[in-house]
Design a protein around this motif. Structure first.
Motif, PDB file in Angstrom:
ATOM      1  N   THR A  38       0.848  -1.188   0.000  1.00  0.00           N
ATOM      2  CA  THR A  38       0.000   0.000   0.000  1.00  0.00           C
ATOM      3  C   THR A  38       0.886   1.240   0.000  1.00  0.00           C
ATOM      4  OG1 THR A  38      -1.730  -1.157   1.217  1.00  0.00           O
ATOM      5  CG2 THR A  38      -1.761   1.250   1.300  1.00  0.00           C
ATOM      6  N   ILE A  53      -6.577  -1.780 -14.040  1.00  0.00           N
ATOM      7  CA  ILE A  53      -5.943  -2.458 -12.917  1.00  0.00           C
ATOM      8  C   ILE A  53      -6.053  -3.970 -13.108  1.00  0.00           C
ATOM      9  CG2 ILE A  53      -6.130  -2.939 -10.445  1.00  0.00           C
ATOM     10  CD1 ILE A  53      -6.841  -0.075  -9.987  1.00  0.00           C
ATOM     11  N   THR A  58      -7.109   1.189  -6.372  1.00  0.00           N
ATOM     12  CA  THR A  58      -6.482   2.498  -6.216  1.00  0.00           C
ATOM     13  C   THR A  58      -7.535   3.556  -5.943  1.00  0.00           C
ATOM     14  OG1 THR A  58      -4.893   4.042  -7.211  1.00  0.00           O
ATOM     15  CG2 THR A  58      -6.581   3.129  -8.667  1.00  0.00           C
ATOM     16  N   ASP A  70     -11.024  -0.757  -9.186  1.00  0.00           N
ATOM     17  CA  ASP A  70     -10.222  -1.976  -9.061  1.00  0.00           C
ATOM     18  C   ASP A  70     -10.300  -2.765 -10.364  1.00  0.00           C
ATOM     19  OD1 ASP A  70     -12.770  -3.043  -9.038  1.00  0.00           O
ATOM     20  OD2 ASP A  70     -12.760  -3.493  -6.895  1.00  0.00           O
ATOM     21  N   VAL A  87      -2.289   3.397  -4.066  1.00  0.00           N
ATOM     22  CA  VAL A  87      -2.649   2.025  -4.411  1.00  0.00           C
ATOM     23  C   VAL A  87      -2.819   1.213  -3.139  1.00  0.00           C
ATOM     24  CG1 VAL A  87      -1.391   2.181  -6.592  1.00  0.00           C
ATOM     25  CG2 VAL A  87      -0.267   1.179  -4.610  1.00  0.00           C
ATOM     26  N   TYR A  88      -3.601   0.149  -3.263  1.00  0.00           N
ATOM     27  CA  TYR A  88      -3.911  -0.685  -2.118  1.00  0.00           C
ATOM     28  C   TYR A  88      -3.392  -2.093  -2.344  1.00  0.00           C
ATOM     29  CZ  TYR A  88      -6.864   3.221  -0.978  1.00  0.00           C
ATOM     30  OH  TYR A  88      -7.315   4.479  -0.689  1.00  0.00           O
ATOM     31  N   PHE A  96       0.466  -4.965  -6.490  1.00  0.00           N
ATOM     32  CA  PHE A  96      -0.452  -4.146  -7.267  1.00  0.00           C
ATOM     33  C   PHE A  96       0.071  -4.088  -8.693  1.00  0.00           C
ATOM     34  CE2 PHE A  96      -1.317  -0.091  -9.282  1.00  0.00           C
ATOM     35  CZ  PHE A  96      -2.693   0.011  -9.155  1.00  0.00           C
ATOM     36  N   SER A  98      -0.960  -2.588 -12.783  1.00  0.00           N
ATOM     37  CA  SER A  98      -1.857  -1.878 -13.690  1.00  0.00           C
ATOM     38  C   SER A  98      -1.150  -1.620 -15.007  1.00  0.00           C
ATOM     39  CB  SER A  98      -2.321  -0.549 -13.086  1.00  0.00           C
ATOM     40  OG  SER A  98      -1.243   0.360 -13.000  1.00  0.00           O
TER      41      SER A  98
END
Length: 321
Positions: A38, A53, A58, A70, A87-88, A96, A98
């Motif tokens: 994160t 993503i 995010t 997401d 971002v998570y 993560f 993307s």
């Protein structure tokens, strides 16, 4: 192929060609981003783009709006806009991921011409220049075929433009199609406002009068202010302020200049006011934030070295979201 299978293969390809951060690919305007945890909100200027993503989620802060999305949706921006994105982390053992494709207005125009009567209409009311929409099987399939070209570099020059046109076509047919069309359509409100946005970006350190910007956009001052706020989620003055602060942050990363010099270079007349607004936006004083960011850039360079076997680069001159 199911959407889940397509997403799984997209993740595999993205991970194979990612380098632990953000990386441009051999496919024009296509990049891959990767984060292992994160992150705090990272500021930058988002150019017109679509972002998909592949893993995680995010939150993008633009003006007074927060956009969360997401794997089930994609983000589209049709304007240059200052924003912050966080971002998570999707879970233990997962990064993560993307992929982003920057828009080429000439490609959008060409697809619109080919669509003829099937092209989306132009909104009669001002619409936001960014937003999200659900991912569809056809769109995901086109993304997969585009990313597969990273494994077939000899095919990129011929095949990538064809798939890019298909992606644009799918987007034009989707919920954001009317807004996307305005990038390439003269006379639309978004097209007019983008003229003013372009001037602000090129002259961010210069003061301006709303009436002068409105004249550039071909609108009255009141209509311009209303449409600008509807499209960017901020006023022209707020837009310029955020842009100045983003540019100042890049300058602090790139050359570590003294705070007063950076403040004056981006248009501030008072270093004290600059420091106050900088801390309010980024959560730390310019001096402390600059030191922290330069340290992070050095650490990122070491990570890049471990992936590609090259000497660490000096601190980057830009900070991309």
């Amino acid at each position: 192929m199911s959407m889940q299978d397509a997403l799984t293969e997209l993740r595999r390809l993205a991970l194979k060609h990612a380098d632990g951060a953000r990386r441009d690919t051999a496919i024009p305007r296509l990049s891959i981003s990767q984060a292992g945890a994160t992150t705090q909100a990272t500021p930058g200027v988002y150019e017109p783009r679509i972002c998909l993503i592949l893993q995680g989620a995010t939150c993008i802060l633009i003006g007074d709006q927060a956009v969360h999305y997401d794997e089930a949706s994609y983000f589209v921006s049709t304007i240059d806009v200052p924003a912050s994105g966080a971002v998570y982390y999707p879970g233990a053992g997962s990064d993560f991921l993307s992929i982003t494709l920057k828009f080429d207005p000439s490609v959008i125009s060409d697809v619109l011409i080919s669509m003829g009567e099937n092209a989306p209409g132009i909104p009669t009311q001002p619409s936001c220049g960014f937003g999200i929409a659900p991912v569809t099987p056809d769109l995901l399939d086109a993304w997969l075929r585009l990313l597969r070209l990273t494994e077939m570099p000899d095919d990129i020059v011929v095949v990538a433009p064809l798939i890019e046109r298909e992606i644009i076509y799918r987007l034009l047919l989707g919920p954001r199609g009317c807004t996307l069309r305005q990038i390439a359509t003269g006379g639309s409100r978004l097209f007019q406002v983008r003229k003013a946005i372009g001037w602000i970006r090129d002259n961010f350190a210069e003061p301006f009068q709303i009436e002068d910007l409105a004249a550039r956009a071909g609108m009255s001052a009141s209509a311009f202010h209303r449409h600008f706020k509807a499209i960017t989620a901020m006023s022209p003055v707020q837009y310029q302020k955020q842009l100045r602060l983003h540019v100042a942050r890049r300058k602090l990363i790139a050359d570590g200049g003294d705070v007063a010099h950076v403040a004056f270079s981006v248009g501030y007349e008072s270093a004290t006011q600059f420091s106050r607004e900088y801390a309010r936006m980024f959560g730390a004083s310019p001096a402390k934030d600059g030191v922290r960011l330069r340290r992070l850039e050095v650490e990122a360079a070491v990570v890049r070295q471990s992936f590609v076997g090259e000497a660490p680069h000096p601190p980057a001159a830009t900070l991309s979201p």
